[in-house]
Design a protein around this motif. Structure first.
Motif, PDB file in Angstrom:
ATOM      1  N   LYS A  94       0.813  -1.216   0.000  1.00  0.00           N
ATOM      2  CA  LYS A  94       0.000   0.000   0.000  1.00  0.00           C
ATOM      3  C   LYS A  94       0.846   1.265   0.000  1.00  0.00           C
ATOM      4  O   LYS A  94       0.451   2.290  -0.539  1.00  0.00           O
ATOM      5  N   TYR A  95       2.026   1.215   0.597  1.00  0.00           N
ATOM      6  CA  TYR A  95       2.869   2.399   0.696  1.00  0.00           C
ATOM      7  C   TYR A  95       4.099   2.318  -0.196  1.00  0.00           C
ATOM      8  O   TYR A  95       4.947   3.202  -0.173  1.00  0.00           O
ATOM      9  N   ASP A  96       4.204   1.257  -0.985  1.00  0.00           N
ATOM     10  CA  ASP A  96       5.426   1.006  -1.744  1.00  0.00           C
ATOM     11  C   ASP A  96       5.337   1.364  -3.221  1.00  0.00           C
ATOM     12  O   ASP A  96       6.337   1.342  -3.927  1.00  0.00           O
ATOM     13  N   HIS A  97       4.143   1.676  -3.708  1.00  0.00           N
ATOM     14  CA  HIS A  97       3.952   1.926  -5.139  1.00  0.00           C
ATOM     15  C   HIS A  97       3.090   3.165  -5.346  1.00  0.00           C
ATOM     16  O   HIS A  97       1.998   3.261  -4.791  1.00  0.00           O
ATOM     17  N   LEU A  98       3.601   4.109  -6.112  1.00  0.00           N
ATOM     18  CA  LEU A  98       2.840   5.307  -6.461  1.00  0.00           C
ATOM     19  C   LEU A  98       2.681   5.389  -7.970  1.00  0.00           C
ATOM     20  O   LEU A  98       3.539   4.916  -8.717  1.00  0.00           O
ATOM     21  N   GLU A  99       1.590   5.996  -8.402  1.00  0.00           N
ATOM     22  CA  GLU A  99       1.336   6.185  -9.819  1.00  0.00           C
ATOM     23  C   GLU A  99       1.068   7.659 -10.103  1.00  0.00           C
ATOM     24  O   GLU A  99       0.603   8.396  -9.234  1.00  0.00           O
ATOM     25  N   SER A 100       1.364   8.070 -11.306  1.00  0.00           N
ATOM     26  CA  SER A 100       1.097   9.440 -11.730  1.00  0.00           C
ATOM     27  C   SER A 100      -0.247   9.482 -12.444  1.00  0.00           C
ATOM     28  O   SER A 100      -0.463   8.761 -13.423  1.00  0.00           O
ATOM     29  N   HIS A 101      -1.159  10.314 -11.944  1.00  0.00           N
ATOM     30  CA  HIS A 101      -2.491  10.419 -12.547  1.00  0.00           C
ATOM     31  C   HIS A 101      -2.980  11.859 -12.540  1.00  0.00           C
ATOM     32  O   HIS A 101      -2.560  12.678 -11.702  1.00  0.00           O
ATOM     33  N   LYS A 110     -12.114  27.749 -12.874  1.00  0.00           N
ATOM     34  CA  LYS A 110     -11.717  26.624 -13.724  1.00  0.00           C
ATOM     35  C   LYS A 110     -12.305  25.315 -13.181  1.00  0.00           C
ATOM     36  O   LYS A 110     -11.610  24.507 -12.567  1.00  0.00           O
ATOM     37  N   PRO A 111     -13.612  25.084 -13.392  1.00  0.00           N
ATOM     38  CA  PRO A 111     -14.266  23.894 -12.830  1.00  0.00           C
ATOM     39  C   PRO A 111     -13.743  22.567 -13.380  1.00  0.00           C
ATOM     40  O   PRO A 111     -13.872  21.538 -12.723  1.00  0.00           O
ATOM     41  N   LYS A 112     -13.145  22.572 -14.569  1.00  0.00           N
ATOM     42  CA  LYS A 112     -12.650  21.336 -15.169  1.00  0.00           C
ATOM     43  C   LYS A 112     -11.137  21.162 -14.981  1.00  0.00           C
ATOM     44  O   LYS A 112     -10.525  20.293 -15.594  1.00  0.00           O
ATOM     45  N   LYS A 113     -10.553  21.972 -14.117  1.00  0.00           N
ATOM     46  CA  LYS A 113      -9.104  21.941 -13.917  1.00  0.00           C
ATOM     47  C   LYS A 113      -8.642  20.600 -13.346  1.00  0.00           C
ATOM     48  O   LYS A 113      -9.273  20.043 -12.454  1.00  0.00           O
ATOM     49  N   THR A 114      -7.555  20.086 -13.877  1.00  0.00           N
ATOM     50  CA  THR A 114      -6.929  18.866 -13.361  1.00  0.00           C
ATOM     51  C   THR A 114      -5.442  19.114 -13.159  1.00  0.00           C
ATOM     52  O   THR A 114      -4.848  19.966 -13.822  1.00  0.00           O
ATOM     53  N   ILE A 115      -4.848  18.352 -12.254  1.00  0.00           N
ATOM     54  CA  ILE A 115      -3.411  18.453 -11.984  1.00  0.00           C
ATOM     55  C   ILE A 115      -2.831  17.040 -11.941  1.00  0.00           C
ATOM     56  O   ILE A 115      -3.406  16.143 -11.293  1.00  0.00           O
ATOM     57  N   ARG A 116      -1.732  16.840 -12.637  1.00  0.00           N
ATOM     58  CA  ARG A 116      -1.086  15.521 -12.599  1.00  0.00           C
ATOM     59  C   ARG A 116      -0.231  15.428 -11.341  1.00  0.00           C
ATOM     60  O   ARG A 116       0.605  16.287 -11.071  1.00  0.00           O
ATOM     61  N   GLN A 117      -0.434  14.360 -10.569  1.00  0.00           N
ATOM     62  CA  GLN A 117       0.291  14.200  -9.316  1.00  0.00           C
ATOM     63  C   GLN A 117       0.469  12.721  -8.992  1.00  0.00           C
ATOM     64  O   GLN A 117      -0.058  11.845  -9.680  1.00  0.00           O
ATOM     65  N   PHE A 118       1.204  12.454  -7.909  1.00  0.00           N
ATOM     66  CA  PHE A 118       1.447  11.084  -7.478  1.00  0.00           C
ATOM     67  C   PHE A 118       0.390  10.651  -6.475  1.00  0.00           C
ATOM     68  O   PHE A 118       0.038  11.403  -5.561  1.00  0.00           O
ATOM     69  N   VAL A 119      -0.121   9.436  -6.664  1.00  0.00           N
ATOM     70  CA  VAL A 119      -1.141   8.893  -5.774  1.00  0.00           C
ATOM     71  C   VAL A 119      -0.828   7.423  -5.486  1.00  0.00           C
ATOM     72  O   VAL A 119      -0.138   6.758  -6.255  1.00  0.00           O
ATOM     73  N   TYR A 120      -1.345   6.938  -4.354  1.00  0.00           N
ATOM     74  CA  TYR A 120      -1.226   5.528  -3.991  1.00  0.00           C
ATOM     75  C   TYR A 120      -2.524   4.818  -4.345  1.00  0.00           C
ATOM     76  O   TYR A 120      -3.603   5.380  -4.183  1.00  0.00           O
ATOM     77  N   LYS A 121      -2.431   3.579  -4.789  1.00  0.00           N
ATOM     78  CA  LYS A 121      -3.628   2.810  -5.123  1.00  0.00           C
ATOM     79  C   LYS A 121      -4.173   2.145  -3.865  1.00  0.00           C
ATOM     80  O   LYS A 121      -3.455   1.455  -3.149  1.00  0.00           O
ATOM     81  N   GLU A 122      -5.463   2.347  -3.608  1.00  0.00           N
ATOM     82  CA  GLU A 122      -6.128   1.755  -2.454  1.00  0.00           C
ATOM     83  C   GLU A 122      -6.756   0.419  -2.798  1.00  0.00           C
ATOM     84  O   GLU A 122      -6.712  -0.523  -2.027  1.00  0.00           O
ATOM     85  N   GLY A 123      -7.384   0.333  -3.978  1.00  0.00           N
ATOM     86  CA  GLY A 123      -8.049  -0.904  -4.389  1.00  0.00           C
ATOM     87  C   GLY A 123      -8.855  -0.673  -5.650  1.00  0.00           C
ATOM     88  O   GLY A 123      -8.872   0.428  -6.214  1.00  0.00           O
ATOM     89  N   GLU A 124      -9.566  -1.706  -6.113  1.00  0.00           N
ATOM     90  CA  GLU A 124     -10.371  -1.580  -7.325  1.00  0.00           C
ATOM     91  C   GLU A 124     -11.484  -2.619  -7.345  1.00  0.00           C
ATOM     92  O   GLU A 124     -11.453  -3.608  -6.603  1.00  0.00           O
ATOM     93  N   ASN A 125     -12.482  -2.365  -8.172  1.00  0.00           N
ATOM     94  CA  ASN A 125     -13.519  -3.356  -8.461  1.00  0.00           C
ATOM     95  C   ASN A 125     -13.867  -3.231  -9.945  1.00  0.00           C
ATOM     96  O   ASN A 125     -13.130  -2.606 -10.703  1.00  0.00           O
ATOM     97  N   GLU A 126     -14.995  -3.793 -10.352  1.00  0.00           N
ATOM     98  CA  GLU A 126     -15.322  -3.829 -11.775  1.00  0.00           C
ATOM     99  C   GLU A 126     -15.572  -2.462 -12.390  1.00  0.00           C
ATOM    100  O   GLU A 126     -15.457  -2.294 -13.617  1.00  0.00           O
ATOM    101  N   VAL A 127     -15.915  -1.471 -11.592  1.00  0.00           N
ATOM    102  CA  VAL A 127     -16.300  -0.173 -12.157  1.00  0.00           C
ATOM    103  C   VAL A 127     -15.223   0.901 -12.047  1.00  0.00           C
ATOM    104  O   VAL A 127     -15.376   1.996 -12.595  1.00  0.00           O
TER     105      VAL A 127
END
Length: 227
Positions: A94-101, A110-127
């Motif tokens: 959980k603390y060993d892998h970061l991704e850029s998103h 700027k309501p549609k503003k996005t920023i690319r940054q590093f995040v940790y993955k918590e989990g996933e499902n089908e959606v």
């Protein structure tokens, strides 16, 4: 008074020096995967969350090819695809892998503003997938308080942007409403009603188990399929 201040600063400096001397360099040993697919290995000198009170966190860091910290080079989320710690700290990673998103960061102008940054993955499902990161709590900042909180966000299947929904233990669907108000307003309404209807008990449960929020999104898509 000056003497007291000097002694305090000297003690603080000494404590930092001792900490640096006793720290295992392997704790900072990482392997980067760059956007072009190549890899770089080295030792983090300035972390993505270090010294960023007046600069956005989780966007850049410095890396040295050697443990001594010499010849450090700056990297950003724009040219790094992922970061992997060589020395693993947990079985889950959980603390060993970061991704850029890309992360939604809407503002009034700027309501549609996005920023690319590093995040940790918590989990996933089908959606979709869930991510987390540590950042400045903007709500508390408006109240004149400066503190760092864990922020959670989801990236639904088919969308490349991570949309924050909880800071600390406070749920806010503002970013989700802005992101999907035109493309999927039914999803926003469904999640909004589920969260509001659940009241304090559900809010506390989501704060303790953030993946439940992604399960609520999954329920919406399952119900939509059955219609």
């Amino acid at each position: 008074m000056r003497k007291i201040l000097f002694l305090f600063l000297f003690a603080a400096f000494s404590a930092c020096a001792v900490a640096q001397e006793t720290r295992d360099p392997e704790n900072d040993h990482v392997r980067l995967t760059l956007t072009d697919g190549s890899t770089v290995e080295g030792y983090v000198q300035t972390y993505w969350v270090d010294g960023k009170l007046f600069k956005r966190m989780n966007t850049s860091f410095t890396l040295s090819p050697e443990p001594d910290g010499n010849n450090a080079v700056s990297y950003s989320a724009d040219n790094v695809r992922s970061i992997d710690f060589v020395k693993k700290t947990s079985a889950s990673g959980k603390y060993d892998h970061l991704e850029s998103h890309l992360v939604a960061n809407p503002s009034l102008l700027k309501p549609k503003k996005t920023i690319r940054q590093f995040v940790y993955k918590e989990g996933e499902n089908e959606v979709g997938k869930m991510y987390w990161w540590n950042g400045v709590d903007s709500q508390n900042m408006q109240l004149g308080k400066m503190n760092i909180s864990t922020i959670y966000g989801i990236s639904l299947a088919g969308d490349s942007v991570v949309v924050p929904f909880m800071t600390g233990n406070v749920i806010s669907l503002n970013a989700m409403r802005i992101r999907y108000k035109k493309t999927n307003p039914e999803l926003v309404d469904y999640v909004d009603k589920r969260v509001l209807k659940g009241g304090k008990r559900l809010w506390e449960t989501i704060a303790a188990e953030p993946m439940l929020f992604l399960e609520i999104c999954k329920d919406f898509f399952n119900k939509k399929k059955s219609l």
